[in-house]
Design a protein around this motif. Structure first.
Motif, short mmCIF file in Angstrom:
data_model
loop_
_atom_site.label_atom_id
_atom_site.label_comp_id
_atom_site.label_asym_id
_atom_site.label_seq_id
_atom_site.Cartn_x
_atom_site.Cartn_y
_atom_site.Cartn_z
N TYR A 136 -42.02 -41.84 -36.77
CA TYR A 136 -41.89 -43.27 -37.07
C TYR A 136 -40.71 -43.93 -36.36
O TYR A 136 -40.53 -45.15 -36.47
N LYS A 139 -40.82 -47.28 -34.32
CA LYS A 139 -41.31 -48.48 -34.99
C LYS A 139 -40.55 -48.77 -36.27
O LYS A 139 -41.07 -49.41 -37.18
N ARG A 140 -39.31 -48.30 -36.32
CA ARG A 140 -38.54 -48.49 -37.55
C ARG A 140 -38.29 -49.96 -37.88
O ARG A 140 -37.98 -50.29 -39.02
N ILE A 143 -41.44 -50.86 -40.18
CA ILE A 143 -41.89 -49.91 -41.18
C ILE A 143 -40.86 -49.79 -42.30
O ILE A 143 -39.67 -49.87 -42.06
N LYS A 212 -46.06 -51.75 -41.72
CA LYS A 212 -46.52 -50.54 -42.41
C LYS A 212 -45.56 -50.13 -43.52
O LYS A 212 -44.34 -50.24 -43.38
N LEU A 235 -35.25 -45.09 -41.94
CA LEU A 235 -36.22 -46.12 -42.32
C LEU A 235 -35.66 -46.98 -43.45
O LEU A 235 -34.92 -46.49 -44.31
#
Length: 309
Positions: A136, A139-140, A143, A212, A235
């Protein structure tokens, strides 16, 4: 600090389903006189007709159309309804963002409500069994992870904190930016074209850039192994408003604010709809509790019939 509710382990197990079925005669009479609103806090939900589930309950277990296993209502390994529950009679919910559910390998399939989300929002929900999860890191900035902790923020503050991630190019801290690039990349969705002239027009716009949400599906005591995985570090973590669970398999010794997975997903979306999208909530996601609410009533009535309540 607000305590969040997340016991992600959930769903009616096969033993409960069979136990309830044994009380058929009593349940049949109870179905003629539904529980009162006070007895069933889920009764206020705007749900699709559950007649298909009523019929399936009366006919008992049925085969999964894919693996031929005997199941009640749906197959929790194939994520499809059984033969007595036509797919066309199951509601479909469109979600405002994608959801990844990370399931603990020791979490019993038949006890998890995570499958409810996949059944009812198939286009927007993906279930992974740990440790096979995506990367991930890249795309932190779009998300977030639903999990309580010292750095968790409320849903209404997502926009503010997501803005920080965006400005730092998806790096949560300077230390994160100095790390060596990750070698493994799991491309989940195609890269979106970025408009160089697109500025940060408002905090609300930053909030809607959330693409997300990740949920962990496990017992509370099993979460540590997953939450400490390096792929989830950095995250943005979100905590939910304190709400009481209606789950029939609530973990002994844990507060009633520890929600089942499907409850956590549902309540997050309601909060997101109101706090981030700034729209009035009119039951758009209520059908996520289509199976959950039916089972809640079924088991509560079975317990009443058996004199347990």
């Amino acid at each position: 600090q607000l305590t969040m509710s997340l016991n992600s382990s959930t769903l009616l197990n096969e033993e409960n389903a069979q136990g309830a079925k044994k009380n058929t005669e009593c349940l049949e009479s109870l179905l003629q006189t539904p529980s009162s609103f006070q007895d069933n806090p889920l009764q206020q939900l705007q749900l699709a007709s559950q007649e298909v589930l009523e019929k399936a309950k009366k006919s008992g277990r049925s085969k999964c159309p894919r693996c031929n296993s005997s199941r009640m209502f749906y197959c929790y390994t194939c994520f499809v309804p059984v033969e007595t529950v036509p797919t066309k009679e199951i509601p479909t919910v469109k979600l405002p963002l994608k959801i990844d559910i990370i399931k603990h390998p020791n979490e019993t399939d038949g006890k998890s409500t995570a499958v409810h989300a996949k059944l009812l929002a198939p286009d927007d929900v993906t279930i992974y069994k740990y440790p096979c999860i995506p990367e991930y890191q890249e795309k932190r900035h779009e998300i977030a992870l639903i999990f309580p902790g010292p750095n968790s923020v409320s849903v209404k503050d997502i926009a503010f904190h997501l803005q920080k991630y965006t400005k730092k190019g998806a790096c949560a801290s300077d230390d994160d930016c100095s790390r060596e690039p990750l070698l493994k990349k799991a491309k989940i969705e195609p890269e979106e074209e970025k408009n160089p002239s697109e500025g940060i027009s408002s905090i609300r716009n930053e909030g809607t850039r959330l693409k997300k949400i990740i949920f962990i599906d496990s017992t509370w005591n099993q979460t540590n192994k997953i939450i400490t995985d390096e792929r989830l570090q950095g995250l943005l973590q979100i905590e939910l408003k304190t709400r009481k669970t209606c789950f029939w398999r609530h973990q002994k010794g844990k507060p009633d604010t520890y929600l089942s997975t499907i409850e956590a997903i549902y309540y997050f979306l309601v909060d997101y709809h109101q706090e981030i999208l700034k729209e009035s909530y009119k039951g758009q996601y209520d059908n996520l509790l289509f199976f959950f609410s039916f089972m809640y009533t079924l088991i509560k009535d079975a317990k009443c019939c058996a004199g347990k309540e």
